[in-house]
Design an enzyme around this catalytic site. Structure first.
Site, PDB file in Angstrom:
ATOM      1  N   SER A  38       0.823  -1.221   0.000  1.00  0.00           N
ATOM      2  CA  SER A  38       0.000   0.000   0.000  1.00  0.00           C
ATOM      3  C   SER A  38       0.857   1.271   0.000  1.00  0.00           C
ATOM      4  CB  SER A  38      -0.923   0.008   1.227  1.00  0.00           C
ATOM      5  OG  SER A  38      -1.559   1.275   1.296  1.00  0.00           O
ATOM      6  N   LEU A  39       0.492   2.188  -0.884  1.00  0.00           N
ATOM      7  CA  LEU A  39       1.221   3.464  -0.977  1.00  0.00           C
ATOM      8  C   LEU A  39       0.528   4.561  -0.176  1.00  0.00           C
ATOM      9  CD1 LEU A  39       1.993   3.510  -4.833  1.00  0.00           C
ATOM     10  CD2 LEU A  39       3.481   2.761  -2.987  1.00  0.00           C
ATOM     11  N   THR A  85      -8.710  -1.930   2.289  1.00  0.00           N
ATOM     12  CA  THR A  85      -8.374  -2.411   0.959  1.00  0.00           C
ATOM     13  C   THR A  85      -8.631  -3.913   0.924  1.00  0.00           C
ATOM     14  OG1 THR A  85      -6.688  -2.411  -0.759  1.00  0.00           O
ATOM     15  CG2 THR A  85      -5.863  -2.581   1.482  1.00  0.00           C
ATOM     16  N   LYS A  89     -13.300  -4.532   1.905  1.00  0.00           N
ATOM     17  CA  LYS A  89     -14.262  -3.471   1.564  1.00  0.00           C
ATOM     18  C   LYS A  89     -15.718  -3.930   1.684  1.00  0.00           C
ATOM     19  CE  LYS A  89     -11.254  -0.990  -1.623  1.00  0.00           C
ATOM     20  NZ  LYS A  89     -11.133  -0.370  -2.949  1.00  0.00           N
ATOM     21  N   ASP A 125     -14.101   5.679  -3.900  1.00  0.00           N
ATOM     22  CA  ASP A 125     -13.499   5.175  -5.146  1.00  0.00           C
ATOM     23  C   ASP A 125     -14.132   5.803  -6.395  1.00  0.00           C
ATOM     24  OD1 ASP A 125     -11.524   3.566  -4.081  1.00  0.00           O
ATOM     25  OD2 ASP A 125     -12.742   1.749  -4.082  1.00  0.00           O
ATOM     26  N   ALA A 151     -16.997  -6.465 -12.259  1.00  0.00           N
ATOM     27  CA  ALA A 151     -18.272  -6.161 -11.590  1.00  0.00           C
ATOM     28  C   ALA A 151     -18.109  -6.298 -10.081  1.00  0.00           C
ATOM     29  CB  ALA A 151     -19.371  -7.089 -12.116  1.00  0.00           C
ATOM     30  N   GLY A 152     -16.868  -6.185  -9.599  1.00  0.00           N
ATOM     31  CA  GLY A 152     -16.593  -6.262  -8.163  1.00  0.00           C
ATOM     32  C   GLY A 152     -16.733  -4.888  -7.517  1.00  0.00           C
ATOM     33  N   GLY A 153     -16.099  -4.715  -6.358  1.00  0.00           N
ATOM     34  CA  GLY A 153     -16.250  -3.482  -5.588  1.00  0.00           C
ATOM     35  C   GLY A 153     -15.843  -2.235  -6.372  1.00  0.00           C
ATOM     36  N   ASN A 174     -18.026  -8.548 -17.678  1.00  0.00           N
ATOM     37  CA  ASN A 174     -17.452  -9.323 -16.573  1.00  0.00           C
ATOM     38  C   ASN A 174     -17.302 -10.789 -16.960  1.00  0.00           C
ATOM     39  OD1 ASN A 174     -16.407  -9.240 -13.901  1.00  0.00           O
ATOM     40  ND2 ASN A 174     -18.192 -10.384 -13.202  1.00  0.00           N
ATOM     41  N   GLY A 276      -3.622   3.524 -12.486  1.00  0.00           N
ATOM     42  CA  GLY A 276      -4.534   3.909 -11.406  1.00  0.00           C
ATOM     43  C   GLY A 276      -3.963   4.785 -10.309  1.00  0.00           C
TER      44      GLY A 276
HETATM   45  P1  NAP Z   1     -13.125  -7.577  -6.480  1.00  0.00           P
HETATM   46  O1  NAP Z   1     -14.300  -7.008  -5.750  1.00  0.00           O
HETATM   47  O2  NAP Z   1     -12.511  -8.846  -5.998  1.00  0.00           O
HETATM   48  O3  NAP Z   1     -13.584  -7.762  -8.020  1.00  0.00           O
HETATM   49  C1  NAP Z   1     -12.737  -8.346  -8.945  1.00  0.00           C
HETATM   50  C2  NAP Z   1     -13.374  -8.321 -10.332  1.00  0.00           C
HETATM   51  O4  NAP Z   1     -12.381  -8.747 -11.257  1.00  0.00           O
HETATM   52  C3  NAP Z   1     -14.557  -9.252 -10.506  1.00  0.00           C
HETATM   53  O5  NAP Z   1     -15.449  -8.663 -11.414  1.00  0.00           O
HETATM   54  C4  NAP Z   1     -13.906 -10.509 -11.106  1.00  0.00           C
HETATM   55  O6  NAP Z   1     -14.761 -11.229 -11.966  1.00  0.00           O
HETATM   56  C5  NAP Z   1     -12.818  -9.907 -11.941  1.00  0.00           C
HETATM   57  N1  NAP Z   1     -11.686 -10.799 -12.101  1.00  0.00           N
HETATM   58  C6  NAP Z   1     -10.866 -11.267 -11.129  1.00  0.00           C
HETATM   59  N2  NAP Z   1      -9.910 -12.044 -11.669  1.00  0.00           N
HETATM   60  C7  NAP Z   1     -10.140 -12.081 -12.990  1.00  0.00           C
HETATM   61  C8  NAP Z   1      -9.505 -12.735 -14.085  1.00  0.00           C
HETATM   62  N3  NAP Z   1      -8.430 -13.486 -13.913  1.00  0.00           N
HETATM   63  N4  NAP Z   1     -10.006 -12.544 -15.315  1.00  0.00           N
HETATM   64  C9  NAP Z   1     -11.104 -11.777 -15.507  1.00  0.00           C
HETATM   65  N5  NAP Z   1     -11.748 -11.149 -14.526  1.00  0.00           N
HETATM   66  C10 NAP Z   1     -11.275 -11.292 -13.281  1.00  0.00           C
HETATM   67  O7  NAP Z   1     -11.919  -6.539  -6.539  1.00  0.00           O
HETATM   68  P2  NAP Z   1     -11.995  -4.929  -6.471  1.00  0.00           P
HETATM   69  O8  NAP Z   1     -11.946  -4.486  -5.059  1.00  0.00           O
HETATM   70  O9  NAP Z   1     -13.113  -4.477  -7.326  1.00  0.00           O
HETATM   71  O10 NAP Z   1     -10.600  -4.515  -7.128  1.00  0.00           O
HETATM   72  C11 NAP Z   1     -10.358  -4.684  -8.512  1.00  0.00           C
HETATM   73  C12 NAP Z   1      -9.094  -3.950  -8.907  1.00  0.00           C
HETATM   74  O11 NAP Z   1      -9.314  -2.549  -8.773  1.00  0.00           O
HETATM   75  C13 NAP Z   1      -7.887  -4.264  -8.012  1.00  0.00           C
HETATM   76  O12 NAP Z   1      -6.917  -4.892  -8.813  1.00  0.00           O
HETATM   77  C14 NAP Z   1      -7.349  -2.936  -7.555  1.00  0.00           C
HETATM   78  O13 NAP Z   1      -5.986  -2.800  -7.921  1.00  0.00           O
HETATM   79  C15 NAP Z   1      -8.134  -1.927  -8.340  1.00  0.00           C
HETATM   80  N6  NAP Z   1      -8.474  -0.743  -7.507  1.00  0.00           N
HETATM   81  C16 NAP Z   1      -7.728   0.386  -7.656  1.00  0.00           C
HETATM   82  C17 NAP Z   1      -8.024   1.520  -6.929  1.00  0.00           C
HETATM   83  C18 NAP Z   1      -7.213   2.765  -7.113  1.00  0.00           C
HETATM   84  O14 NAP Z   1      -7.322   3.666  -6.281  1.00  0.00           O
HETATM   85  N7  NAP Z   1      -6.444   2.881  -8.161  1.00  0.00           N
HETATM   86  C19 NAP Z   1      -9.099   1.517  -6.021  1.00  0.00           C
HETATM   87  C20 NAP Z   1      -9.844   0.330  -5.888  1.00  0.00           C
HETATM   88  C21 NAP Z   1      -9.517  -0.788  -6.626  1.00  0.00           C
HETATM   89  P3  NAP Z   1     -15.758 -12.385 -11.424  1.00  0.00           P
HETATM   90  O15 NAP Z   1     -16.998 -11.679 -10.963  1.00  0.00           O
HETATM   91  O16 NAP Z   1     -15.977 -13.239 -12.608  1.00  0.00           O
HETATM   92  O17 NAP Z   1     -15.034 -13.086 -10.300  1.00  0.00           O
END
Ligand code: NAP
Length: 305
Positions: A38-39, A85, A89, A125, A151-153, A174, A276
């Site tokens: 984490s940064l 994180t 969440k 976010d 379609a996650g968080g 998704n 990001g």
């Molecule tokens: P999450 O709730 O676990 O959701 C993950 C999503 O990615 C789901 O839709 C999942 O699909 C899909 N997925 C996971 N592995 C996959 C694969 N190998 N191939 C295709 N789809 C895949 O995670 P999250 O909290 O939303 O976070 C997602 C990303 O957002 C993280 O990598 C994080 O780095 C980034 N993020 C960045 C910031 C920022 O400030 N820059 C803030 C928040 C998040 P399924 O539904 O099919 O499982």
């Protein structure tokens, strides 16, 4: 002048249970598992120092089965708040005393504020993403046709922001198609306004598959990766360069490398791409403003990152 004590790189639940504070005291932090990457401490500590707020922000390694106890402890220790994180969440929702509208709709919280002995949950976010897009591409979400991968968080926060800002169009792609469909259904009531459109629906769910993406690329302006694909070294881009086109802007929420696989693919396709880091900065600045009700020193935080 008093010297700030160097923080440990990562604290644990054990540390919280036998809390021995440092000077300035730790009153903020990020809970995650893993959390080492984490940064947030760099940018939040730079902001605290700049605003002359006598406290520090630290990383806390908290596993899913430790979250309840860790949240209880920050309440008792009178923390100002924490960021959440992966993977907390969504799990944190049932531990909140108060959830704001965004949290209820997204069903995920990334900011906790402790106030009056209560845990208040927020989600910055989506707004952080909107500011990042404005900064990177000088455009507003309302003018864009957006394709969100995931379609996650994070995807839910981004999709809701697009809906609130009345984006021209939103496509949710998704791996598990039914989750994309469910998210689109949840947002349908926000996509009722009149918009001039071509032959494609204004709000649409599609599977994260080559043929579906290939068809959509001509009908979108902004592609957003909200999956973790490309986070780890050697992983492929969620969309290969051959499916992208020079007219699209590409935003990868991943910031593990300056040129994530998707950013590299977008450059290869002649498109503009950004990672990001700007979203991390802006969601963090919004968190600072929630905690302190004061403007965040954006440029200081950016430099801290
Ligand atoms: P999450 O709730 O676990 O959701 C993950 C999503 O990615 C789901 O839709 C999942 O699909 C899909 N997925 C996971 N592995 C996959 C694969 N190998 N191939 C295709 N789809 C895949 O995670 P999250 O909290 O939303 O976070 C997602 C990303 O957002 C993280 O990598 C994080 O780095 C980034 N993020 C960045 C910031 C920022 O400030 N820059 C803030 C928040 C998040 P399924 O539904 O099919 O499982």
């Amino acid at each position: 002048m008093k010297k700030r004590k160097t923080l440990k790189s990562v604290y644990t639940l054990g540390d919280l249970k036998e809390w021995r504070d440092v000077d300035p005291p730790i009153r903020l932090g990020v809970f995650g598992d893993p959390v080492e990457h984490s940064l947030s401490p760099q940018m939040q500590n730079a902001a605290l120092k700049h605003r002359k707020i006598d406290m520090q922000y630290a990383r806390f390694h908290v596993s899913p089965d430790e979250l309840r106890e860790a949240m209880d402890l920050i309440r008792k220790l009178e923390f100002v708040g924490v960021n959440l994180t992966i993977p907390h969440k969504i799990a944190a929702l049932e531990l909140l005393d108060v959830a704001d509208e965004n949290v209820k709709r997204i069903r995920a919280a990334n900011v906790i504020k402790v106030g009056g002995g209560k845990l208040h949950g927020f989600n910055t976010d989506g707004r952080g993403f909107a500011r990042a897009v404005r900064e990177e591409f000088s455009v507003d979400l309302r003018d864009l046709r957006v394709l969100v991968l995931g379609a996650g968080g994070a995807a839910r926060a981004i999709a809701l922001q697009c809906a609130k800002e009345n984006s021209e169009r939103l496509v949710i792609a998704n791996r598990s198609f039914e989750k994309a469909e469910k998210l689109a259904d949840e947002l349908r009531d926000l996509f009722v306004g009149p918009r001039v459109l071509g032959p494609v629906p204004r709000l649409q769910a599609i599977p994260l598959e080559e043929a579906a993406i290939r068809f959509q690329i001509g009908h979108v302006d902004l592609v957003v990766n909200a999956t973790p694909m490309g986070l780890n070294r050697g992983e492929p881009s969620p969309i290969p360069a051959r499916l992208l086109a020079p007219h699209v802007m590409v935003y990868d929420t991943i910031y593990s490398a300056e040129r994530t696989p998707l950013v590299s693919a977008s450059l290869e396709a002649g498109a503009r791409g950004a990672n990001g880091l700007s979203m991390l900065l802006h969601q963090g600045a919004l968190a600072f403003e929630i905690w302190f009700q004061r403007e965040a020193p954006i440029e200081v935080m950016r430099k801290g990152l």
